[in-house]
Design a protein around this motif. Structure first.
Motif, mmCIF file in Angstrom:
data_model
loop_
_atom_site.group_PDB
_atom_site.id
_atom_site.type_symbol
_atom_site.label_atom_id
_atom_site.label_comp_id
_atom_site.label_asym_id
_atom_site.label_seq_id
_atom_site.Cartn_x
_atom_site.Cartn_y
_atom_site.Cartn_z
ATOM 1 N N ARG A 178 10.898 0.536 -2.602
ATOM 2 C CA ARG A 178 12.005 1.296 -3.188
ATOM 3 C C ARG A 178 11.450 2.593 -3.802
ATOM 4 O O ARG A 178 11.018 2.628 -4.952
ATOM 5 N N TYR A 179 11.449 3.651 -3.015
ATOM 6 C CA TYR A 179 11.021 4.966 -3.500
ATOM 7 C C TYR A 179 11.811 6.033 -2.749
ATOM 8 O O TYR A 179 12.611 5.730 -1.860
ATOM 9 N N GLY A 180 11.610 7.276 -3.115
ATOM 10 C CA GLY A 180 12.212 8.378 -2.381
ATOM 11 C C GLY A 180 13.716 8.289 -2.301
ATOM 12 O O GLY A 180 14.414 8.148 -3.314
ATOM 13 N N LEU A 181 14.254 8.344 -1.086
ATOM 14 C CA LEU A 181 15.694 8.444 -0.894
ATOM 15 C C LEU A 181 16.440 7.131 -1.062
ATOM 16 O O LEU A 181 17.668 7.093 -0.919
ATOM 17 N N HIS A 182 15.743 6.064 -1.408
ATOM 18 C CA HIS A 182 16.424 4.833 -1.829
ATOM 19 C C HIS A 182 16.879 4.941 -3.283
ATOM 20 O O HIS A 182 17.627 4.078 -3.754
ATOM 21 N N LEU A 183 16.434 5.979 -3.981
ATOM 22 C CA LEU A 183 16.745 6.161 -5.403
ATOM 23 C C LEU A 183 17.765 7.286 -5.582
ATOM 24 O O LEU A 183 17.656 8.349 -4.962
ATOM 25 N N GLY A 232 5.760 4.187 12.491
ATOM 26 C CA GLY A 232 5.844 3.000 13.331
ATOM 27 C C GLY A 232 5.407 1.717 12.638
ATOM 28 O O GLY A 232 6.150 0.724 12.628
ATOM 29 N N PRO A 233 4.211 1.670 12.012
ATOM 30 C CA PRO A 233 3.793 0.449 11.325
ATOM 31 C C PRO A 233 4.720 0.063 10.179
ATOM 32 O O PRO A 233 4.997 -1.124 9.971
ATOM 33 N N MET A 292 1.421 4.042 -3.190
ATOM 34 C CA MET A 292 1.195 5.473 -2.974
ATOM 35 C C MET A 292 2.340 6.300 -3.542
ATOM 36 O O MET A 292 2.135 7.394 -4.081
ATOM 37 N N PHE A 293 3.577 5.764 -3.438
ATOM 38 C CA PHE A 293 4.754 6.509 -3.875
ATOM 39 C C PHE A 293 5.329 5.985 -5.195
ATOM 40 O O PHE A 293 6.467 6.290 -5.551
ATOM 41 N N ASP A 294 4.534 5.199 -5.912
ATOM 42 C CA ASP A 294 4.924 4.709 -7.245
ATOM 43 C C ASP A 294 6.214 3.885 -7.213
ATOM 44 O O ASP A 294 7.026 3.935 -8.145
ATOM 45 N N ALA A 295 6.401 3.112 -6.151
ATOM 46 C CA ALA A 295 7.555 2.227 -6.090
ATOM 47 C C ALA A 295 7.397 1.088 -7.089
ATOM 48 O O ALA A 295 6.305 0.549 -7.250
ATOM 49 N N GLN A 355 0.833 -1.211 0.000
ATOM 50 C CA GLN A 355 0.000 0.000 0.000
ATOM 51 C C GLN A 355 0.864 1.255 0.000
ATOM 52 O O GLN A 355 0.596 2.207 -0.737
ATOM 53 N N VAL A 356 1.913 1.254 0.827
ATOM 54 C CA VAL A 356 2.832 2.400 0.860
ATOM 55 C C VAL A 356 3.536 2.545 -0.483
ATOM 56 O O VAL A 356 3.651 3.648 -1.037
#
Length: 420
Positions: free
Chosen positions: A180-185, A166-167, A38-41, A34-35
């Motif tokens: 794998r999104y955001g600062l993993h890229l 937390g979750p 949301m961030f197009d991973a 789900q996360v």
């Protein structure tokens, strides 16, 4: 790789989703999907560590019961897959009644700790794990909570993490991966804003004010500041205060300092040379400090926390307290990690602080330990700290926060009023 609802899962991840590894990992991978959507991973990335924020004040009864259901599973289904550690707790179980915390608060804490231990989570109870446990390394993919932990690990260590709630941190601990999104890229780690420092920070509060000022100017999670003009390498504690304040004021998870942080030996390394520089002036720093000045006013409580104190900071506070006593109307609270507490006890730093009249709390951080209720129970209103992060937060908890250097904080606790 197997496609699943536009995210790619490998066979191991697909097995988790099908429930073959039990309900805890099934919940975890479903949450991560789900996360990720949301961030197009596109897929998951394996992570080496997870760090979870989960104090009982934010968890409540429902959150504790949620974790307890996983703790009740057979061991092979509930154990975390990677090393997993925790942020500060909400209650120091060796010292809570004198603070005005209740037995109900303590019992909720005990239940949560017991559930975490059954999952194999290490109760490190710290927001300075990068100074105390096992710092991540350059390029290391991790799943960390706590804004100060994430920004330091990304920026100073060169590791890769988004802010994990937390979750999400729990899910990463159970699965050993995160979307794998955001600062993993790579593309999201390039500078988007460029700042030129014109006033050199000296002590820790100066670094916090500078970080807060840049964070407020940057203003977004997706902005990555690159900072020029720092003329000497800062200490770990300086960068700790700098990053924690930047994250508090700007939700910033990554910064670069030219010639200091590992991904930015030269400004060209992060494409900062293509950006127009904005000066950070003395007036900008003074504007940040202005709401937190209260010289001459009675101070109810002096707090050293947010972030927890390193062993070096514990020594500095202890030295300032040596041979002095706090004012009878002023309290002094110092928060540190349990591992630091043990060393500080062995070296006599805790005794020096407590001889002054202060109290050293282990494994908690002031704003995460029912700060509003503690303030009401003790009649505290005017609060003084050297942490730019904590004064930004505690106005919302019913306090009147003020900001000063470590030295001025101890002198104010001795006098009972805020000194310049």
């Amino acid at each position: 790789m197997i496609g699943c609802c536009d995210m790619k899962l490998n066979e191991k991840e697909q097995a988790m989703l099908a429930g073959k590894d039990g309900p805890a990992r099934q919940w975890a991978i479903e949450h991560q999907l789900q996360v990720g959507r949301m961030f197009d991973a596109e897929d998951m990335v394996e992570v080496s560590q997870s760090h979870m924020m989960a104090d009982p004040e934010s968890l409540g009864e429902a959150g504790v019961a949620f974790v307890e259901q996983f703790a009740a599973l057979p061991k092979e289904q509930r154990s975390v897959a990677i090393p997993m550690i925790t942020d500060p707790r909400g209650v120091d179980l060796t010292y809570y009644d004198p603070l005005g915390q209740t037995e109900e608060m303590a019992n909720l804490e005990r239940r949560f700790v017991a559930a975490c231990e059954k999952l194999g989570i290490m109760m490190t109870d710290t927001c300075i794990n990068y100074q105390t446990i096992m710092p991540p390394v350059l390029g290391d993919h991790i799943a960390y909570g706590d804004t100060g932990v994430v920004i330091y690990s990304n920026s100073v260590c060169g590791a890769r993490s988004n802010f994990e709630g937390g979750p999400s941190a729990l899910a990463a601990g159970l699965t050993g991966r995160t979307p794998r999104y955001g600062l993993h890229l790579d593309r999201h780690r390039q500078a988007t804003k460029r700042f030129l420092v014109t006033e050199q920070p000296e002590e820790l509060t100066d670094w916090g004010v500078l970080g807060a000022t840049i964070g407020r100017m940057a203003g977004s999670y997706w902005e990555v500041p690159v900072v020029e003009g720092i003329d000497k390498a800062p200490t770990s504690d300086a960068l700790k205060h700098f990053g924690a304040a930047m994250a508090s004021y700007g939700s910033t998870p990554l910064f670069h300092i030219v010639g200091v942080t590992p991904e930015c030996h030269r400004i060209e390394d992060v494409s900062g040379d293509k950006l127009e520089a904005r000066q950070v002036t003395a007036d900008d720093l003074a504007a940040l400090r202005q709401p937190f000045g209260a010289k001459g006013e009675k101070v109810d409580v002096v707090v050293f926390a947010a972030p927890q104190l390193s062993l070096v900071e514990m020594q500095q506070v202890a030295n300032l307290c040596q041979g002095r006593s706090k004012h009878s109307d002023t309290s002094l609270i110092v928060c540190t990690a349990p591992s630091v507490y043990a060393d500080a006890q062995r070296m006599g730093y805790n005794d020096a602080i407590e001889s002054f009249g202060g109290k050293v709390l282990q494994g908690t951080c002031f704003y995460q330990q029912y700060a509003r209720e503690v303030g009401e129970a003790n009649g505290w209103k005017r609060l003084l700290s050297n942490s730019t992060k904590i004064v930004n937060i505690l106005g919302g908890y019913g306090y009147l926060p003020a900001l000063a250097s470590m030295e001025a904080c101890v002198a104010s606790a001795e006098k009972g009023e805020i000194v310049g």
